[in-house]
Design a protein around this motif. Structure first.
Motif, PDB file in Angstrom:
ATOM      1  N   GLU A  65       0.850  -1.187   0.000  1.00 11.66           N
ATOM      2  CA  GLU A  65       0.000   0.000   0.000  1.00 11.66           C
ATOM      3  C   GLU A  65       0.887   1.239   0.000  1.00 11.66           C
ATOM      4  O   GLU A  65       1.819   1.336   0.801  1.00 11.66           O
ATOM      5  CB  GLU A  65      -0.865  -0.022   1.269  1.00 11.66           C
ATOM      6  CG  GLU A  65      -1.919   1.059   1.304  1.00 11.66           C
ATOM      7  CD  GLU A  65      -2.548   1.153   2.696  1.00 11.66           C
ATOM      8  OE1 GLU A  65      -3.172   2.186   2.976  1.00 11.66           O
ATOM      9  OE2 GLU A  65      -2.374   0.198   3.498  1.00 11.66           O
ATOM     10  N   LYS A  66       0.609   2.162  -0.906  1.00 17.00           N
ATOM     11  CA  LYS A  66       1.417   3.385  -0.941  1.00 17.00           C
ATOM     12  C   LYS A  66       0.967   4.317   0.175  1.00 17.00           C
ATOM     13  O   LYS A  66      -0.229   4.493   0.412  1.00 17.00           O
ATOM     14  CB  LYS A  66       1.266   4.065  -2.294  1.00 17.00           C
ATOM     15  CG  LYS A  66       1.898   3.258  -3.414  1.00 17.00           C
ATOM     16  CD  LYS A  66       1.866   4.003  -4.717  1.00 17.00           C
ATOM     17  CE  LYS A  66       0.494   3.899  -5.343  1.00 17.00           C
ATOM     18  NZ  LYS A  66       0.351   4.674  -6.575  1.00 17.00           N
ATOM     19  N   LYS A  67       1.955   4.887   0.870  1.00 18.94           N
ATOM     20  CA  LYS A  67       1.622   5.795   1.972  1.00 18.94           C
ATOM     21  C   LYS A  67       2.543   7.000   1.906  1.00 18.94           C
ATOM     22  O   LYS A  67       3.698   6.865   1.497  1.00 18.94           O
ATOM     23  CB  LYS A  67       1.851   5.101   3.320  1.00 18.94           C
ATOM     24  CG  LYS A  67       0.854   4.014   3.655  1.00 18.94           C
ATOM     25  CD  LYS A  67       1.182   3.450   5.021  1.00 18.94           C
ATOM     26  CE  LYS A  67       0.183   2.358   5.384  1.00 18.94           C
ATOM     27  NZ  LYS A  67       0.562   1.665   6.599  1.00 18.94           N
ATOM     28  N   PRO A  68       2.065   8.140   2.341  1.00 15.48           N
ATOM     29  CA  PRO A  68       2.945   9.318   2.284  1.00 15.48           C
ATOM     30  C   PRO A  68       4.022   9.259   3.366  1.00 15.48           C
ATOM     31  O   PRO A  68       3.850   8.601   4.395  1.00 15.48           O
ATOM     32  CB  PRO A  68       1.984  10.486   2.545  1.00 15.48           C
ATOM     33  CG  PRO A  68       0.842   9.878   3.298  1.00 15.48           C
ATOM     34  CD  PRO A  68       0.721   8.450   2.839  1.00 15.48           C
ATOM     35  N   VAL A  69       5.121   9.940   3.103  1.00 15.69           N
ATOM     36  CA  VAL A  69       6.150  10.119   4.126  1.00 15.69           C
ATOM     37  C   VAL A  69       5.620  11.129   5.147  1.00 15.69           C
ATOM     38  O   VAL A  69       5.025  12.135   4.779  1.00 15.69           O
ATOM     39  CB  VAL A  69       7.449  10.648   3.480  1.00 15.69           C
ATOM     40  CG1 VAL A  69       8.497  10.980   4.530  1.00 15.69           C
ATOM     41  CG2 VAL A  69       7.992   9.618   2.480  1.00 15.69           C
ATOM     42  N   VAL A  70       5.801  10.825   6.416  1.00 15.30           N
ATOM     43  CA  VAL A  70       5.309  11.718   7.466  1.00 15.30           C
ATOM     44  C   VAL A  70       6.485  12.170   8.323  1.00 15.30           C
ATOM     45  O   VAL A  70       7.185  11.358   8.922  1.00 15.30           O
ATOM     46  CB  VAL A  70       4.266  10.996   8.359  1.00 15.30           C
ATOM     47  CG1 VAL A  70       3.773  11.933   9.455  1.00 15.30           C
ATOM     48  CG2 VAL A  70       3.111  10.473   7.522  1.00 15.30           C
ATOM     49  N   ARG A  71       6.697  13.471   8.304  1.00 16.38           N
ATOM     50  CA  ARG A  71       7.761  14.077   9.121  1.00 16.38           C
ATOM     51  C   ARG A  71       9.105  13.356   8.957  1.00 16.38           C
ATOM     52  O   ARG A  71       9.782  13.031   9.929  1.00 16.38           O
ATOM     53  CB  ARG A  71       7.330  14.144  10.583  1.00 16.38           C
ATOM     54  CG  ARG A  71       6.097  15.015  10.738  1.00 16.38           C
ATOM     55  CD  ARG A  71       5.763  15.422  12.128  1.00 16.38           C
ATOM     56  NE  ARG A  71       4.761  16.491  12.082  1.00 16.38           N
ATOM     57  CZ  ARG A  71       4.372  17.210  13.090  1.00 16.38           C
ATOM     58  NH1 ARG A  71       4.908  17.007  14.275  1.00 16.38           N
ATOM     59  NH2 ARG A  71       3.471  18.149  12.955  1.00 16.38           N
ATOM     60  N   GLY A  72       9.407  13.078   7.711  1.00 11.97           N
ATOM     61  CA  GLY A  72      10.730  12.530   7.385  1.00 11.97           C
ATOM     62  C   GLY A  72      10.817  11.022   7.365  1.00 11.97           C
ATOM     63  O   GLY A  72      11.842  10.470   6.962  1.00 11.97           O
ATOM     64  N   TYR A  73       9.769  10.349   7.812  1.00  9.60           N
ATOM     65  CA  TYR A  73       9.832   8.880   7.872  1.00  9.60           C
ATOM     66  C   TYR A  73       8.740   8.248   7.001  1.00  9.60           C
ATOM     67  O   TYR A  73       7.587   8.683   7.014  1.00  9.60           O
ATOM     68  CB  TYR A  73       9.623   8.383   9.308  1.00  9.60           C
ATOM     69  CG  TYR A  73      10.774   8.682  10.237  1.00  9.60           C
ATOM     70  CD1 TYR A  73      11.873   7.835  10.321  1.00  9.60           C
ATOM     71  CD2 TYR A  73      10.754   9.814  11.050  1.00  9.60           C
ATOM     72  CE1 TYR A  73      12.926   8.101  11.187  1.00  9.60           C
ATOM     73  CE2 TYR A  73      11.805  10.092  11.915  1.00  9.60           C
ATOM     74  CZ  TYR A  73      12.888   9.231  11.984  1.00  9.60           C
ATOM     75  OH  TYR A  73      13.928   9.491  12.835  1.00  9.60           O
ATOM     76  N   ALA A  74       9.125   7.168   6.306  1.00  5.65           N
ATOM     77  CA  ALA A  74       8.136   6.342   5.616  1.00  5.65           C
ATOM     78  C   ALA A  74       7.497   5.372   6.611  1.00  5.65           C
ATOM     79  O   ALA A  74       6.443   4.792   6.357  1.00  5.65           O
ATOM     80  CB  ALA A  74       8.797   5.569   4.489  1.00  5.65           C
TER      81      ALA A  74
END
Ligand code: SF4
Length: 722
Positions: A21-30
């Protein structure tokens, strides 16, 4: 063989596939890592825990933690359990600040046999994260040639068999980029990790990290060169790891506070615009600017580090390369890097080897390659340098290890330890380009004396003593490596702090940990053992931090702000304004404010952990922390006499000797005793400052203070006693 893309594609059978599942990077972390096992074709996605972030931050820290959990105490570099782990870092991938595209590779090294880390530029670190993963661990050994494709656009990871592609990077990359990009524009979203044909035969091969340069329509390469990660890649039967990312945007990192990042970026970019051309001219000349400076200060390796300066250095200095570099666009090795120092020479006509007659694009040369392959071998012709540079890169060989190893062989040839009979007919006199390039071709084809040289200086020193009756002490003294890793291209003889900088680095003698020669030798800012120990605590930790976050070190201190001028020299060396920039970047990306103390603690956890890891594998103890004597002082009469005034003065003023009537040999012996004792005292002082016992093992208290006193970590430490 007609290698059309269709044929290559047809031959690529899918051996294993996993959709994610594609997920956005959040605050520098995948917030995920990717695990691939090539022996059983398993592919897994693992969560990044809060504990991982708190204790190991990212980048090199993540790599070490994942590898620690994957191997046994007795795992060797070529066991299936050994992993190649690659990670960028949380700050890596922003585009508003220069130098944020680095990644770090960690593995058990074929060269040192211990744990190594090696950082490289190029786009792989950020692209891996934007494709969905903070780190990639590859374990196992494939039973055939494979390519690993990580597709962050369609959300698929595949292991594909790849029987047809050639191995050498300049041939392999164009095929990979045609294969995995939908069109010309799509090439911008790819990055590959490859090695080269020499990685099948010699342990000193690095990773080539590649990205597409649309202005020049060239695939550019940067290296994670040190310690043999490329040899591990090939031993696993990997031809390439390719990552495809969705389009990179200014906010791909999902940052907490873009304004803070912009504030830091605008400040440094203004300085680069104003000062670069009058300071180090990174955008115009790049790292070759160092050749002239090193020669002027007697620090440029000449003839296996015997001498430090030579008038002929002008023939390979920055001003020679500057007009040769391609000016069709900026040379940042990641988006937004205004330092833009990754230069290249276009349209170079090869004159030797399997690609003779081809016109090629040569990435480089960088200073380290010039120090290792030009001055250290006494080869002063720029055209010959480009030929050596090109072939070393496409074959995947680390130029530092390569140059030092050939220099060692040349010195042995001068002393008659090697003869034409023993080198297979090669005349290894200083400056012999034909023999040098032949050795390199031999390494790529697994034949001749090149394969011996390619095993590195430590191996050759032992072999020549055993097989050819060479004096074992001489061999030890002139083999320019520490822990099996060849020494970077700065002569540390007159800087005690730099001797420690090389020899007390966990992975081996690499300058990315501490570069203290100017502070110590030129500016004399570190007069006492304690001063040197403090610098050997602070700077390795500060520089470790770059590798946790996916950052390039160069923008930190290759551009100096005006605010530095009013500072006391020792403070100025830390470049406080840029440290503040990095604090802003950390808060801007992760949302977590940090002090410089917090930064040092982030680094220290990883640094101490890596030292324990080396001990776990049987290496991280005091006996491995000594450089060859040539890194400390003159081994031969000729060397002593080349700097007699300096050495005589030291013997008179610091040792209190009356030199009248002493032979050079007697003076050399006295100097050696003095310098070796001095080095021992430095080791004691550094161990105390780093919280290590007399044997160089971190104490349990040190580990507890940092929160990394896990039972299995403490168990390693306890094996060595307090
Ligand atoms: S400073 Fe040079 S090496 Fe560092 S990221 Fe920028 S272009 Fe690459």
């Amino acid at each position: 063989m007609d290698l059309s893309i269709e044929k290559v594609r047809e031959a690529h059978q899918t051996l294993a596939e996993l959709s994610f599942e594609k997920k956005p990077v959040v605050r520098g972390y995948a917030n995920r890592t990717l695990y691939i096992n090539l022996s059983d074709h398993s592919i897994q996605i693992k969560p990044v825990t809060q504990q991982m972030k708190d204790l190991f931050t990212g980048g090199r820290g993540f790599c070490l933690w994942l590898l620690w959990n994957a191997v046994r105490d007795d795992t060797r570099w070529d066991d299936p359990e050994n992993e190649l782990v690659i990670a960028g870092g949380p700050i890596g991938g922003i585009t508003a600040y220069p130098g944020t595209g680095k990644c770090t590779a960690v593995t058990i090294s074929p060269l040192t046999k211990s744990i190594i880390d090696s950082n490289g530029g190029g786009y792989f670190g950020p692209y891996l994260k934007f494709a969905g993963f903070d780190a990639l661990e590859v374990q196992g050994i494939a039973d055939r040639e494979v390519v690993i494709f990580i597709d962050g656009v369609s959300g698929v990871v595949r292991i594909e068999d790849a029987p047809l592609e050639p191995m050498d990077t300049h041939l392999l990359n164009p095929i990979l980029f045609d294969l995995y990009a939908e069109d010309e524009r799509g090439k911008r979203n790819l990055s590959s990790v490859t090695a080269g044909s020499a990685a099948e035969y010699v342990p000193m091969c690095g990773l080539n990290i590649s990205y597409y340069d649309p202005r020049r329509k060239e695939i550019r390469i940067k290296q994670a060169a040190r310690g043999g990660a490329g040899t591990v890649l090939r031993q696993k039967n990997i031809k390439a790891i390719v990552v495809r990312t969705p389009d990179v945007r200014g906010d791909s990192n999902g940052v907490a506070n873009m304004d803070l990042i912009r504030k830091a970026g605008q400040r440094i970019n203004k300085e680069i615009t104003e000062f670069d051309s009058s300071q180090n001219d990174m955008a115009g000349t790049g790292t070759p600017y160092l050749v002239e400076i090193m020669s002027r200060f007697d620090l440029l390796p000449i003839e296996n580090f015997r001498f430090g300066s030579d008038d002929r250095a002008a023939q390979i200095a920055g001003e020679i390369w500057k007009p040769m570099f391609d000016r069709r666009g900026p040379d940042g090795c990641w988006y937004g890097c205004t330092m833009a120092c990754a230069h290249a020479v276009p349209h170079f006509h090869l004159t030797t080897g399997p690609y003779k007659g081809q016109v090629v694009f040569v990435d480089g040369p960088e200073y380290e390659t010039l120090g290792a392959m030009a001055s250290n071998l006494s080869i002063w012709d720029p055209g010959q340098m480009l030929e050596l540079n090109f072939y070393a890169d496409t074959y995947g060989i680390d130029t530092i290890s390569l140059g030092n190893s050939i220099a060692f062989a040349m010195e042995c040839y001068e002393y008659g330890i090697l003869t034409k009979e023993r080198t297979g007919g090669l005349d290894l006199t200083w400056g012999n380009f034909e023999s040098t390039i032949t050795l390199i071709h031999q390494m790529a084809h697994g034949e001749g004396f090149g394969v011996i040289v390619g095993q590195g200086t430590r191996y050759m020193a032992e072999l020549f003593a055993e097989k050819y009756g060479a004096d074992p002490q001489l061999m030890k003294d002139i083999a320019m490596h520490v822990k099996g890793m060849e020494i970077s291209e700065y002569i540390p003889k007159e800087s005690l702090a730099q001797q420690g900088g090389y020899a007390l680095a966990t992975k081996g003698a690499q300058h990315d940990e501490a570069w203290l020669i100017f502070m110590d030798m030129v500016h004399k800012q570190l007069p006492s053992f304690e001063d040197k120990a403090e610098a050997l605590w602070y700077f390795p930790l500060w520089r470790t931090w770059f590798s946790l976050h996916g950052l390039c070190k160069l923008p930190w201190n290759d551009i100096i702000p005006t605010s530095n001028r009013s500072l006391p020299p020792k403070e100025a060396a830390k470049v406080p304004e840029h440290v503040e920039n990095y604090r802003w970047l950390h808060e801007g990306v992760t949302g977590v404010p940090v002090t410089i103390e917090d930064i040092l603690v982030q680094s220290e956890r990883v640094y101490q952990f890596q030292r324990v890891f080396a001990a776990r594998l049987g290496y991280g103890t005091r006996e491995y922390d000594y450089p060859p004597y040539r890194a400390m002082g003159p081994v031969t009469v000729k060397e002593y006499e080349s700097r007699a005034e300096r050495y005589d003065t030291q013997l008179k003023e610091e040792v209190g000797l009356q030199l009248d009537g002493m032979t050079t040999e007697q003076k050399m012996a006295a100097l050696r005793k003095y310098r070796e004792e001095r080095y021992d005292k430095l080791v004691d002082a550094v161990y105390r400052r780093r919280g290590w016992n007399h044997n160089g093992i971190p104490t349990v208290e040190t580990l507890r203070k940092l929160g990394i006193d896990f039972p299995e970590v403490v168990a390693v430490v306890n094996k060595f006693g307090e």
